[in-house]
Design a protein around this motif. Structure first.
Motif, PDB file in Angstrom:
ATOM      1  N   PRO A 153       0.835  -1.210   0.000  1.00  7.33           N
ATOM      2  CA  PRO A 153       0.000   0.000   0.000  1.00  7.33           C
ATOM      3  C   PRO A 153       0.865   1.253   0.000  1.00  7.33           C
ATOM      4  N   LYS A 154       0.407   2.264  -0.746  1.00 11.90           N
ATOM      5  CA  LYS A 154       1.192   3.483  -0.907  1.00 11.90           C
ATOM      6  C   LYS A 154       0.389   4.698  -0.460  1.00 11.90           C
ATOM      7  N   ILE A 160      -0.177   8.764  -8.550  1.00 15.78           N
ATOM      8  CA  ILE A 160       1.251   9.046  -8.575  1.00 15.78           C
ATOM      9  C   ILE A 160       2.034   7.774  -8.231  1.00 15.78           C
ATOM     10  N   LYS A 161       3.043   7.496  -9.033  1.00 11.90           N
ATOM     11  CA  LYS A 161       3.886   6.322  -8.818  1.00 11.90           C
ATOM     12  C   LYS A 161       4.810   6.573  -7.626  1.00 11.90           C
ATOM     13  N   VAL A 162       4.816   5.646  -6.684  1.00 15.39           N
ATOM     14  CA  VAL A 162       5.616   5.794  -5.473  1.00 15.39           C
ATOM     15  C   VAL A 162       6.664   4.695  -5.404  1.00 15.39           C
ATOM     16  N   LYS A 405      12.904  12.720  -7.505  1.00 16.44           N
ATOM     17  CA  LYS A 405      11.727  11.965  -7.925  1.00 16.44           C
ATOM     18  C   LYS A 405      10.485  12.838  -7.812  1.00 16.44           C
ATOM     19  N   GLU A 406       9.431  12.416  -8.504  1.00 19.54           N
ATOM     20  CA  GLU A 406       8.153  13.105  -8.467  1.00 19.54           C
ATOM     21  C   GLU A 406       7.639  13.190  -7.032  1.00 19.54           C
ATOM     22  N   THR A 407       7.080  14.342  -6.671  1.00 20.40           N
ATOM     23  CA  THR A 407       6.519  14.484  -5.329  1.00 20.40           C
ATOM     24  C   THR A 407       5.314  13.562  -5.153  1.00 20.40           C
TER      25      THR A 407
END
Length: 486
Positions: A153-154, A160-162, A405-407
């Motif tokens: 789980p993210k 958004i990719k985590v 990385k993307e926020t």
């Protein structure tokens, strides 16, 4: 302001209850609490269908509910809890400390520290199995690395990719049977694929291993919150891990570091907001005022919600005292929101009025100690909430380049601010729901649904990452220094 789903261990020590165990939870208690949580989200979340339509959400909730029905249990409820499918990184489903302590003591964790980069899982430190730091983990107990990353789980907004995930902690919970040992396939640094059997470890050893991993390098900033120092003759490094400070304290700390920058005559600055989970949004503009190009800059945001009143009043608790809300507490909360939010002329939204935030300054003045040199910003998936607003402001003002990385939260809006906390009756799980959304830079329309985080200008490539990891260096920081030297 961000809250994570992933088994928040801080709850183990922050709330006091009489001792009890998971064995006391009735089998139907898991489904009952799942249904209560769904009802709360549907009635209380400021916009539960922001990213997925109501029909799609209901289908996904039914799927999660079936997983719990097939295998009712504490961990299965946590992994399949309803907050994970609405796309709101601020909504969280946490654990009860006494119940989860049972889980911790009975679980064997994966013994190797790991780090995820560009979709791959890497060994992130020395170990007794002689598996080299930087080796790529391909499979654990028959689960491919890709499957593992999908199952954990993210906490993120939208889709958004985590990648910033705790593999060693989560892996025993996503395997069908919590094992004492693990079999892994991995690719060594020479490219050879190998198999190894490793022994599971108990929680104290797991915690020890996390503190002895190679990454993250910067552990001092994690402890201090705000920390700065000279890297070389021209470059200064400033790490800000939170915006959750009293404004006066925050200003004094920033003033100290920017005075250092001025005294040192530094020409280049690296600001690190990786792992910054947010805080007071007013502090975002305060930090930016020390690097603003112009004498004044645009600091514009607006609070909005579709749910002003507390519509679900049962099981509400004060998260600090664990005391259940009284009728007066609920009335006070409703009055607070009604006085500060006005119904829009069109649509379903209520927007914050001038009484809401007396710290709001739209045209924000630059600080007298401002730095006007070359600046790089470091971000990652755990750059969240108010910290994402800082990254968004940094990018919209074209202040410099972003590396990392993307926020983890949206670049144009997020959920945040006030929260309602529910203690579910059967499992004592803690459900936390934000009360509002915050729209950045005039994004205040009901149809705002497109969500990406703040996208970095540069993401570190795998070869550079592995070289830095093997040398025990911070990959994003090293890459930034290379950029600044060009």
């Amino acid at each position: 302001m961000k809250k994570l789903f992933v088994f928040p261990l801080i709850l183990l020590f922050s709330m006091g209850f009489s001792q009890y165990s998971i064995s006391e939870i009735p089998e139907d208690g898991y489904l009952k609490d799942f249904d209560i949580a769904v009802d709360i989200i549907q009635k209380q979340h400021p916009n539960p269908y922001r990213f997925h339509g109501k029909e799609a959400i209901i289908r996904k909730l039914d799927s999660l509910r079936n997983e719990i029905k097939k295998n009712p249990g504490y961990i299965n409820l946590l992994i399949n809890n309803p907050t994970r499918i609405i796309g709101d990184g601020h909504s969280s489903f946490g654990t009860d400390p006494n119940y989860f302590e049972d889980v911790i003591h009975s679980t064997y964790y994966f013994p190797l520290s790991t780090y995820v980069h560009n979709g791959n899982i890497y060994v992130n430190g020395a170990n007794k199995y002689a598996i080299e730091t930087g080796s790529q983990i391909l499979e654990i107990n028959g689960l491919s690395a890709d499957t593992i990353l999908k199952k954990i789980p993210k906490a993120a907004d939208g889709n958004i990719k985590v990648e910033d995930l705790d593999i060693p902690f989560n892996i025993p919970f996503i395997l069908k049977n919590s094992p004492h040992d693990f079999t892994l396939k991995y690719k060594a640094l020479n490219g050879e694929q190998k198999t190894a059997k490793v022994n599971g470890i108990k929680y104290p050893q797991y915690y020890y291993e996390t503190k002895h991993a190679v990454l993250p390098i910067d552990l001092v900033s994690e402890s201090y919150g705000i920390y700065g120092y000279k890297i070389d003759a021209e470059t200064y490094y400033l790490s800000v891990k939170s915006f959750s400070y009293d404004e006066s304290f925050f200003y004094e700390r920033l003033k100290k570091y920017f005075q250092d920058i001025k005294n040192l005559k530094s020409k280049k600055l690296i600001i690190d907001i990786r792992n910054n989970s947010g805080g007071a949004i007013s502090n975002v503009a305060l930090l930016y005022s020390f690097i603003a190009k112009e004498k004044n800059f645009n600091n514009e945001y607006k609070y909005g919600t579709k749910v002003v009143d507390i519509n679900y009043t049962d099981y509400l608790v004060d998260p600090q005292t664990n005391r259940y809300y009284s009728d007066k507490d609920i009335a006070d909360q409703n009055n607070f929101m009604r006085q500060r939010f006005d119904k829009a002329e069109k649509g379903d939204y209520y927007f914050g009025n001038s009484r809401l935030d007396d710290t709001y300054i739209k045209s924000y003045p630059r600080d007298g100690l401002f730095f006007d040199g070359k600046t790089i910003l470091l971000t990652n998936n755990r750059t969240f909430s108010a910290a994402t607003y800082f990254a968004s402001l940094f990018k919209s003002e074209k202040r410099g380049e972003i590396v990392g990385k993307e926020t983890g939260s949206c670049s144009n809006f997020t959920t945040a601010a006030w929260f309602l906390t529910y203690r579910l009756p059967h499992t004592k799980s803690i459900l936390s729901i934000p009360r509002t959304e915050i729209f950045f830079n005039n994004h205040d329309k009901e149809n705002v649904a497109k969500c990406t985080g703040v996208i970095p200008d540069y993401t570190v490539k795998t070869d550079f990452f592995l070289k830095s990891l093997k040398e025990h260096k911070d990959p994003e920081l090293e890459y930034s220094l290379n950029l600044l030297s060009q």
